[in-house]
Enzyme design. Sequence first.
Site, PDB file in Angstrom:
ATOM      1  N   ASP A 122       0.869  -1.177   0.000  1.00  0.00           N
ATOM      2  CA  ASP A 122       0.000   0.000   0.000  1.00  0.00           C
ATOM      3  C   ASP A 122       0.906   1.227   0.000  1.00  0.00           C
ATOM      4  O   ASP A 122       2.132   1.095  -0.042  1.00  0.00           O
ATOM      5  CB  ASP A 122      -0.909   0.003   1.238  1.00  0.00           C
ATOM      6  CG  ASP A 122      -2.238   0.715   1.014  1.00  0.00           C
ATOM      7  OD1 ASP A 122      -2.216   1.929   0.743  1.00  0.00           O
ATOM      8  OD2 ASP A 122      -3.283   0.057   1.107  1.00  0.00           O
ATOM      9  N   TYR A 152     -14.252   6.204 -12.492  1.00  0.00           N
ATOM     10  CA  TYR A 152     -14.201   4.939 -11.754  1.00  0.00           C
ATOM     11  C   TYR A 152     -14.872   3.818 -12.545  1.00  0.00           C
ATOM     12  O   TYR A 152     -14.319   2.723 -12.702  1.00  0.00           O
ATOM     13  CB  TYR A 152     -14.895   5.128 -10.408  1.00  0.00           C
ATOM     14  CG  TYR A 152     -14.750   3.970  -9.447  1.00  0.00           C
ATOM     15  CD1 TYR A 152     -13.571   3.761  -8.751  1.00  0.00           C
ATOM     16  CD2 TYR A 152     -15.820   3.102  -9.213  1.00  0.00           C
ATOM     17  CE1 TYR A 152     -13.447   2.713  -7.853  1.00  0.00           C
ATOM     18  CE2 TYR A 152     -15.712   2.057  -8.319  1.00  0.00           C
ATOM     19  CZ  TYR A 152     -14.520   1.861  -7.644  1.00  0.00           C
ATOM     20  OH  TYR A 152     -14.403   0.830  -6.755  1.00  0.00           O
ATOM     21  N   LYS A 190     -13.053   0.501 -14.052  1.00  0.00           N
ATOM     22  CA  LYS A 190     -13.462  -0.823 -13.585  1.00  0.00           C
ATOM     23  C   LYS A 190     -14.038  -1.662 -14.728  1.00  0.00           C
ATOM     24  O   LYS A 190     -13.850  -2.881 -14.781  1.00  0.00           O
ATOM     25  CB  LYS A 190     -14.467  -0.689 -12.449  1.00  0.00           C
ATOM     26  CG  LYS A 190     -13.877  -0.075 -11.177  1.00  0.00           C
ATOM     27  CD  LYS A 190     -12.745  -0.919 -10.608  1.00  0.00           C
ATOM     28  CE  LYS A 190     -12.275  -0.410  -9.260  1.00  0.00           C
ATOM     29  NZ  LYS A 190     -11.249  -1.262  -8.643  1.00  0.00           N
ATOM     30  N   ASP A 238       3.359   2.249  -4.860  1.00  0.00           N
ATOM     31  CA  ASP A 238       2.398   3.068  -5.593  1.00  0.00           C
ATOM     32  C   ASP A 238       2.102   2.316  -6.880  1.00  0.00           C
ATOM     33  O   ASP A 238       2.957   2.218  -7.771  1.00  0.00           O
ATOM     34  CB  ASP A 238       2.991   4.446  -5.893  1.00  0.00           C
ATOM     35  CG  ASP A 238       2.055   5.330  -6.714  1.00  0.00           C
ATOM     36  OD1 ASP A 238       1.055   4.816  -7.264  1.00  0.00           O
ATOM     37  OD2 ASP A 238       2.340   6.537  -6.834  1.00  0.00           O
ATOM     38  N   VAL A 239       0.905   1.764  -6.995  1.00  0.00           N
ATOM     39  CA  VAL A 239       0.605   0.856  -8.103  1.00  0.00           C
ATOM     40  C   VAL A 239       0.559   1.549  -9.456  1.00  0.00           C
ATOM     41  O   VAL A 239       0.484   0.881 -10.496  1.00  0.00           O
ATOM     42  CB  VAL A 239      -0.714   0.097  -7.863  1.00  0.00           C
ATOM     43  CG1 VAL A 239      -0.606  -0.784  -6.634  1.00  0.00           C
ATOM     44  CG2 VAL A 239      -1.903   1.057  -7.764  1.00  0.00           C
ATOM     45  N   ASN A 269      -5.676  -4.900  -5.954  1.00  0.00           N
ATOM     46  CA  ASN A 269      -6.847  -4.393  -5.254  1.00  0.00           C
ATOM     47  C   ASN A 269      -6.840  -2.882  -5.026  1.00  0.00           C
ATOM     48  O   ASN A 269      -7.881  -2.293  -4.766  1.00  0.00           O
ATOM     49  CB  ASN A 269      -6.945  -5.123  -3.902  1.00  0.00           C
ATOM     50  CG  ASN A 269      -7.996  -4.542  -3.001  1.00  0.00           C
ATOM     51  OD1 ASN A 269      -9.191  -4.735  -3.205  1.00  0.00           O
ATOM     52  ND2 ASN A 269      -7.562  -3.819  -1.972  1.00  0.00           N
TER      53      ASN A 269
END
Length: 250
Positions: free
Chosen positions: A37, A154, A158, A63-64, A90
Amino acid sequence: MNRFSGQTAVVTGAASGIGAASAARLAAEGAAVIVSDIADEAGEAVAAAIRADGGRAAYVRCDVSSESDWKALRAEAHSRFGPVGVLHSNAFVHTAAAAHELPVATWDREMAVNLRALYFATRVFLDDLRAERGSLVATSSVHADFGLPGYAAYAAAKGGMCALVRQLAVEYGPEVRFNSVLPGPILTGVWNDVDEEGRRLSADATALARLGRPEEVAAAVAFLASADAAYITGTNLVVDGGWTVKKESK
């Protein structure tokens, strides 16, 4: 159950909510878990709690949206526990706004964290997942399939994630399985600013008449990642208490 005994798992966005529950579930079933995270203190606490319960876990900052962070995450996983056979992608961000109100930078950030991260996860961990005949589970959302005001970026991210999961399943099967979960109204930190009336309305919109718990999504993640789902790939599993099937009408 020890479905993940001897395996190394990575969970991103694991400092709270669904990610924290997923990390705990995988560890409870025998995995050595990398808790990842950008919320360092909370992430360290999640890893410490797993260790206190007798599991194996370590916190690694990532940091993804950064491919270099993903590469560093893989190196840390190898150093601490070994090659990764389970990956739960996630981490997410969300800014509530209509499309015309979203600054370009905010749109780009949502795409980077919510969608591009899955691309980076695959690029960086593919060799591990292939060698381990492993599994990747992504957290999408019911917003991939249903529209609500204020979710433009968002929902787009997704929805793209679900499409990408299907593509990756075809691209890399039979060596690696790719699936996603689509949570509905799950009681995580994002609900902290929602009053009781708002929570009640969302609960009543489900067939089960309640909000879900992060542990209930984690159970679905663990199933999809495990050998119990050995013949499941490219699927998007809805975990929403019947939110997507219930409609009020006369």
